[in-house]
Design a protein around this motif. Sequence first.
Motif, PDB file in Angstrom:
ATOM      1  N   ILE A  94       0.835  -1.203   0.000  1.00  0.00           N
ATOM      2  CA  ILE A  94       0.000   0.000   0.000  1.00  0.00           C
ATOM      3  C   ILE A  94       0.870   1.253   0.000  1.00  0.00           C
ATOM      4  O   ILE A  94       0.645   2.197  -0.756  1.00  0.00           O
ATOM      5  N   TYR A  95       1.878   1.245   0.846  1.00  0.00           N
ATOM      6  CA  TYR A  95       2.774   2.399   0.957  1.00  0.00           C
ATOM      7  C   TYR A  95       3.453   2.694  -0.371  1.00  0.00           C
ATOM      8  O   TYR A  95       3.551   3.855  -0.796  1.00  0.00           O
ATOM      9  N   LYS A  96       3.918   1.662  -1.044  1.00  0.00           N
ATOM     10  CA  LYS A  96       4.625   1.830  -2.318  1.00  0.00           C
ATOM     11  C   LYS A  96       3.766   2.565  -3.336  1.00  0.00           C
ATOM     12  O   LYS A  96       4.267   3.388  -4.118  1.00  0.00           O
ATOM     13  N   VAL A  97       2.469   2.297  -3.358  1.00  0.00           N
ATOM     14  CA  VAL A  97       1.557   2.950  -4.305  1.00  0.00           C
ATOM     15  C   VAL A  97       1.229   4.373  -3.862  1.00  0.00           C
ATOM     16  O   VAL A  97       1.312   5.325  -4.648  1.00  0.00           O
ATOM     17  N   LEU A  98       0.871   4.554  -2.596  1.00  0.00           N
ATOM     18  CA  LEU A  98       0.364   5.848  -2.141  1.00  0.00           C
ATOM     19  C   LEU A  98       1.449   6.888  -1.918  1.00  0.00           C
ATOM     20  O   LEU A  98       1.179   8.097  -1.984  1.00  0.00           O
ATOM     21  N   VAL A  99       2.667   6.455  -1.652  1.00  0.00           N
ATOM     22  CA  VAL A  99       3.743   7.424  -1.380  1.00  0.00           C
ATOM     23  C   VAL A  99       4.036   8.274  -2.612  1.00  0.00           C
ATOM     24  O   VAL A  99       4.560   9.391  -2.503  1.00  0.00           O
TER      25      VAL A  99
END
Length: 251
Positions: A94-99
């Motif tokens: 999730i972090y990889k996409v939203l960052v």
Amino acid sequence: MDYLFDAPIQTEFDRASFYYKSCSSTNDMAQRYMFHSAEGTIFITEHQYKGRGQRGSSWASEAGKNLLFSFILYPEWLAIDAVFALNIITSLAIYKVLVAYLPKALAIKWPNDIYCLDQKLGGILIETNIGDKIKAAVVGIGLNVNQLHFESSKCTSLAIQKGTIFDSALLLNQIMDGLSSYYAQLQNGNHNLLWEKYSNILYRKIGWHAFETIYGSFEGHIVAVNRRGELVVAARNGNHYSYKPKEIVFV
């Protein structure tokens, strides 16, 4: 009533997906198909009327505005005492996409929340079937995408933060692509690297912050999450303390 429609979505798992206009929760739907669906099968809905979070909390979401989905995994190869690794790889995906959209504001609040500064952007709920090994896991994800109004000021959305409408289907595909990659890394034994990446993006990792425990309040900063999934916090006195989810509160 649950409404089911076919809506295949391509991911690296290359598995089926199920779309519900409305359902109790996507984790509930996934539980029905556990052991009867291939690994990576996804369950998506526009509205949950019994959405839930960690430790019995509820998850409220405006219909058709957010990304609500669950998927099934069969990580029988993963040691029972390493089950928190599933939380780690989900958070990293999730972090990889939203960052990319929130490069200076995004963080993972242990054990299961996605934060934008001090507001909740999403959450993760992992439910496992464990016997003598981890037989199966249902991973549920709720992300506030296009909702503009919340009852609580502690919540936010991508649309609020960026002032634009997002494509939820695209976000889902990107998250599942990342999950597939991190899942393979976990299966290949890259535990140390995954734990390090996760520790580096934790909420309240930098600076001193107030925490409350059954033993009282103190100031500290987060050091890491250990292999048992416990939060390791450094107090001002220099000591490190480990806590399970119900043992510490972020003040």
